[in-house]
Design an enzyme around this catalytic site. Structure first.
Site, PDB file in Angstrom:
ATOM      1  CD  GLU A 155      -4.972  -7.558   1.857  1.00 40.70           C
ATOM      2  OE1 GLU A 155      -5.514  -6.804   2.264  1.00 40.70           O
ATOM      3  OE2 GLU A 155      -3.508  -7.562   1.922  1.00 40.70           O
ATOM      4  CG  HIS A 162      -9.744  -5.290   0.673  1.00 41.62           C
ATOM      5  ND1 HIS A 162     -10.195  -6.281   1.605  1.00 41.62           N
ATOM      6  CD2 HIS A 162      -8.526  -5.074   0.772  1.00 41.62           C
ATOM      7  CE1 HIS A 162      -9.277  -6.657   1.962  1.00 41.62           C
ATOM      8  NE2 HIS A 162      -8.289  -5.945   1.736  1.00 41.62           N
ATOM      9  CG  ASN A 175      -0.876  -7.110  -1.364  1.00 43.41           C
ATOM     10  OD1 ASN A 175      -1.165  -7.500  -2.187  1.00 43.41           O
ATOM     11  ND2 ASN A 175      -1.570  -6.789   0.085  1.00 43.41           N
ATOM     12  CD  GLU A 194      -2.670  -1.326   2.455  1.00 43.05           C
ATOM     13  OE1 GLU A 194      -2.661  -0.457   3.304  1.00 43.05           O
ATOM     14  OE2 GLU A 194      -3.597  -2.101   2.616  1.00 43.05           O
ATOM     15  CG  ASP A 239     -12.782  -7.995   1.934  1.00 45.02           C
ATOM     16  OD1 ASP A 239     -12.795  -7.411   0.929  1.00 45.02           O
ATOM     17  OD2 ASP A 239     -12.399  -8.251   3.011  1.00 45.02           O
TER      18      ASP A 239
HETATM   19  O1  9MR Z   1      -7.483  -7.781   8.678  1.00 46.86           O
HETATM   20  C1  9MR Z   1      -6.443  -7.082   9.126  1.00 46.86           C
HETATM   21  C2  9MR Z   1      -7.095  -6.560  10.438  1.00 46.86           C
HETATM   22  O2  9MR Z   1      -7.533  -7.459  11.309  1.00 46.86           O
HETATM   23  C3  9MR Z   1      -6.220  -5.467  11.076  1.00 46.86           C
HETATM   24  O3  9MR Z   1      -6.964  -4.650  12.156  1.00 46.86           O
HETATM   25  C4  9MR Z   1      -5.772  -4.259  10.011  1.00 46.86           C
HETATM   26  C5  9MR Z   1      -4.924  -3.371  10.561  1.00 46.86           C
HETATM   27  O4  9MR Z   1      -4.340  -2.635   9.644  1.00 46.86           O
HETATM   28  O5  9MR Z   1      -5.221  -4.859   8.847  1.00 46.86           O
HETATM   29  C6  9MR Z   1      -6.332  -5.642   8.314  1.00 46.86           C
HETATM   30  O6  9MR Z   1      -5.627  -6.268   7.003  1.00 46.86           O
HETATM   31  C7  9MR Z   1      -5.490  -5.410   6.055  1.00 46.86           C
HETATM   32  C8  9MR Z   1      -4.134  -5.923   5.213  1.00 46.86           C
HETATM   33  O7  9MR Z   1      -3.093  -6.408   6.110  1.00 46.86           O
HETATM   34  C9  9MR Z   1      -3.838  -5.079   4.227  1.00 46.86           C
HETATM   35  N1  9MR Z   1      -4.873  -4.650   3.155  1.00 46.86           N
HETATM   36  C10 9MR Z   1      -5.983  -4.143   3.951  1.00 46.86           C
HETATM   37  C11 9MR Z   1      -6.112  -5.113   5.308  1.00 46.86           C
HETATM   38  C12 9MR Z   1      -7.755  -4.976   5.489  1.00 46.86           C
HETATM   39  O8  9MR Z   1      -7.763  -3.743   6.656  1.00 46.86           O
END
Ligand code: 9MR
Length: 484
Positions: A273, A244, A207, A167, A275
């Site tokens: 990822e 997402h 990513n 990101e 959803d």
């Molecule tokens: O799913 C993850 C969540 O449990 C955490 O609180 C969050 C913190 O930043 O990160 C989420 O996973 C993220 C992933 O690592 C990167 N892309 C976005 C995902 C959803 O926020």
């Protein structure tokens, strides 16, 4: 992000081979076909595997004790991402003090079940260790480098891929402002160069989210960086599109164009990822179809198991409901994966627009990308029949990669090479780091020749060993071949 994707049938045939003797077989002819190519698979992982792909999920270590959760995860998926446990705040809570307990819990759970693991993530503006906040400039840069080295050393040779940088782009296509960006615009390529040196065997991915729509500025910003990296030799093997679809973002009609455009730069692409708000069946089917239509789309990962496990559970975005029941979206994904098939049948014609392998010899291996067996028609069925491999002409030697069942399986990211230079040298298996998938032919003397782009045999799996078991793929007894 916009709607739907335009299908193009995935090639089940690999590209023809170039020169270079790789291996000599005691057997005469070699062919590779898929077992049960026409049978519908009943799990996501098995269905994806029919076309040489994986189907994964994010796993939270804290949920593994929930038997409904772990039962579904263990049954359905064959690739695992740690949802939070391998992130910088988890793995290096204090400078130079690494903690892999939760990450290893997930790694062990997955690999004990024969699953592979994607590492997520090494350098990111979020979920940084608190001590990074006191750093900037060259100090933070060095901390990032040290972090990459420390974490990758622990997992060296064990993972399928790492999300090296996560990101790093803003919605307008420029770099996201962050403390890492403030260390200098070259921070991303430094991260990738560091990562390659730390573990040459693992795929290195960039990513991001909101890079699914080809015309979106952020997509173009990332694309431009990947193109630049490839042109300058900055090591990068894959792009992860998080996928997402939420908050007004939905499946764009040009998603397949995005995937194929990135792939055309010479990288694998993966949906990392996934959803979708309320689990739209059409969007789930469409995103799956887009992936299976692009040969270098290597797999799909959903970001959690049940809706109740999701980071945005109120949107019910996953494939299983809170009770662990399969949702309609599950069936839409499974059906697309099954209809994609991918079983390589040398007797069927290649799809139009693809290059068929050489024909007429009856001595060729086909389907290295989509099949997962090496078959030797007319060869001895005797377990222990020996396979001898030649040197791959000076490529870097590698480590064995076998499946947990000690089966050599064929996939698009690993290669079989022979250490040394002589007939009978020991054989090692290594990652081809994003090389195009290959096809092998066998000449009349029983030598495998002409694997495209590197003269390697693709395999995947886990663990090290010294024996390769080659299945018969036509329903015959298994054939085991020792390598010498
Ligand atoms: O799913 C993850 C969540 O449990 C955490 O609180 C969050 C913190 O930043 O990160 C989420 O996973 C993220 C992933 O690592 C990167 N892309 C976005 C995902 C959803 O926020």
């Amino acid at each position: 992000m916009a709607p739907s994707s335009s299908p193009r049938r995935r090639s089940r045939w690999l590209r023809p081979l170039l020169g270079g003797a790789v291996a000599a077989l005691t057997a005469v002819g070699v062919g590779l076909v898929m077992p049960d190519a026409n049978a519908a698979a009943s799990t996501l992982g098995a269905a994806a595997a029919q076309s040489g792909r994986y189907f994964g999920t994010a796993i939270a270590a804290s949920r593994l004790g929930d038997s409904t959760y772990s039962t579904i995860a263990g049954r359905e998926f064959n690739m695992i991402t740690a949802e939070n446990e391998m992130k910088p705040d988890a793995t290096e809570p204090q400078r130079g003090v690494f903690n892999f307990s939760a990450g290893d819990q997930i790694y062990n759970w997955a690999t004990q079940r024969g699953m592979r693991v994607r590492g997520h993530t090494l350098a990111w503006h979020a979920q940084q260790p608190s001590w990074w906040s006191g750093l900037s400039g060259s100090g933070l840069r060095q901390a990032m480098i040290d972090h990459i080295n420390g974490v990758m050393a622990h997992y060296k040779g064990k993972l399928y891929a790492w999300d090296v940088v996560n990101e790093a782009f803003a919605e307008n296509g420029s770099r996201r402002s962050s403390n890492l960006q403030n260390t200098g615009n070259d921070w991303i390529e430094v991260a990738f160069r560091t990562a390659r040196a730390a573990d040459p065997s693992v795929k290195l991915c960039y990513n991001d989210y909101n890079i699914e729509n080809w015309t979106y500025a952020k997509t173009q910003g990332v694309y431009t960086m990947i193109r630049d990296f490839k042109s300058r030799g900055v090591p990068i093997d894959c792009v992860g599109l998080q996928t997402h679809f939420t908050g007004g973002s939905s499946l764009p009609g040009n998603f397949q164009t995005t995937l194929s455009s990135f792939a055309a730069l010479g990288v694998d692409v993966a949906l990392t990822e996934v959803d979708v708000t309320n689990s739209s069946t059409s969007q789930y089917a469409g995103l799956t179809q887009a992936c299976v239509n692009v040969p270098r789309c290597v797999g799909i990962t959903v970001w959690g198991v049940r809706d109740s496990d999701s980071w945005r559970s109120s949107e019910s975005p996953l494939l299983f409901d809170g009770g662990g029941n399969k949702k309609a979206a599950y069936n839409s994904v499974l059906n697309v994966l099954n209809s994609a098939g991918g079983g390589t049948d040398p007797t069927s014609p290649p799809p139009s627009g693809t290059t068929p392998p050489p024909s007429g010899t009856g001595q060729r291996i086909v389907g290295a990308q989509s099949g997962r067996c090496v078959d030797v028609p007319n060869a001895s069925q005797t377990s222990g029949t020996r396979v001898q491999l030649y040197d791959c002409n000076g490529q870097t030697n590698q480590a064995w990669t076998l499946t947990s069942s000690r089966t050599l399986t064929v996939y698009g990211s690993m290669c079989l090479d022979a250490a040394g230079s002589g007939n009978g040298s020991a054989v090692q298996i290594y990652s081809c780091n994003g090389q195009a998938n290959q096809q092998w032919t066998v000449n009349s003397s029983g030598t495998i020749t002409g694997v495209q782009s590197g003269r390697c045999l693709d395999v995947w799996g886990t663990g090290n060993g010294q024996q390769v078991q080659i299945y018969d793929c036509n329903g015959q007894a298994n054939q085991r071949f020792s390598l010498s």
